[in-house]
Design an enzyme around this catalytic site. Structure first.
Site, PDB file in Angstrom:
ATOM      1  N   ALA A  36       0.927  -1.245   0.045  1.00  0.00           N
ATOM      2  CA  ALA A  36       0.114   0.191   0.019  1.00  0.00           C
ATOM      3  C   ALA A  36       0.861   1.284   0.001  1.00  0.00           C
ATOM      4  O   ALA A  36       0.659   2.254   0.851  1.00  0.00           O
ATOM      5  CB  ALA A  36      -0.947  -0.014   1.135  1.00  0.00           C
ATOM      6  N   CYS A  37       1.906   1.164  -0.876  1.00  0.00           N
ATOM      7  CA  CYS A  37       3.033   2.397  -0.880  1.00  0.00           C
ATOM      8  C   CYS A  37       2.926   2.928  -2.309  1.00  0.00           C
ATOM      9  O   CYS A  37       2.405   2.464  -3.234  1.00  0.00           O
ATOM     10  CB  CYS A  37       4.125   1.774  -0.495  1.00  0.00           C
ATOM     11  N   GLY A  38       3.398   4.253  -1.906  1.00  0.00           N
ATOM     12  CA  GLY A  38       3.436   5.157  -3.369  1.00  0.00           C
ATOM     13  C   GLY A  38       4.377   4.224  -4.507  1.00  0.00           C
ATOM     14  O   GLY A  38       4.014   4.626  -5.697  1.00  0.00           O
ATOM     15  N   THR A  40       4.717   1.013  -4.708  1.00  0.00           N
ATOM     16  CA  THR A  40       4.308  -0.306  -4.833  1.00  0.00           C
ATOM     17  C   THR A  40       4.367  -0.333  -6.489  1.00  0.00           C
ATOM     18  O   THR A  40       4.452  -1.629  -6.921  1.00  0.00           O
ATOM     19  CB  THR A  40       2.757  -0.559  -4.170  1.00  0.00           C
TER      20      THR A  40
END
Length: 162
Positions: A36-38, A40
């Site tokens: 759920a990371c920018g 990803t």
């Protein structure tokens, strides 16, 4: 702390022992990941690199980590399902680890000592920090989360030819 990359044993996402000694003579990219990371979407670039160079002796080990913004909350099965559905990855997904602090996975202590960050800092600052290891088990370079996988390709090619 072991003094060689090949002395470490880690766990796959299925909790099976994975001996890094099996990666001798291979170029290995190790990445701490999160779903759920920018950053990803870098999974797609990692998969492209893996498919392109795996037959030449290139491996990727992705270690999910929930230490940065709680962006990897799932268990190993949920993380694998996400990676399969969103990116169809074929490289090795490992057990969820901590990369900083008191419970740092020993491999990450080794990697950080071999390739410190900016100004010599040892801590990993965010998800998708990458470590490239040459075919002799030497940590060649550390890359920031902002470094896209395709920007590492020239280094991978160089190490595969060495």
């Amino acid at each position: 702390m072991a003094n060689s990359f090949y002395q470490y044993q880690v766990q796959t996402n299925r909790h099976q022992a994975f001996d890094l000694n099996n990666l001798k003579n291979k170029v290995v990219l190790i990445v701490n990941t999160a779903s759920a990371c920018g950053f990803t979407p870098q999974y797609a670039g990692l998969e492209t690199l893996y498919k392109k160079y795996k037959d030449q002796g290139f491996e990727i080990l992705a270690f999910p980590c929930n230490q940065f913004g709680k962006q990897e909350k799932g268990n190993n099965e949920e993380i694998k399902n996400f990676c399969d559905l969103q990116f169809n990855i074929s490289f090795q997904l490992m057990d969820k680890v901590e990369v900083n602090g008191e419970h740092t996975a020993p491999l990450f202590d080794f990697l950080k000592n071999q390739a410190p960050g900016i100004l010599g800092t040892k801590s990993i600052k965010w998800n998708f920090t990458k470590f490239l290891v040459d075919g002799n088990g030497n940590v060649y370079k550390r890359y920031s989360p902002k470094t896209k996988p395709e920007a590492i390709e020239e280094d991978i090619i160089s190490l595969l030819k060495a």
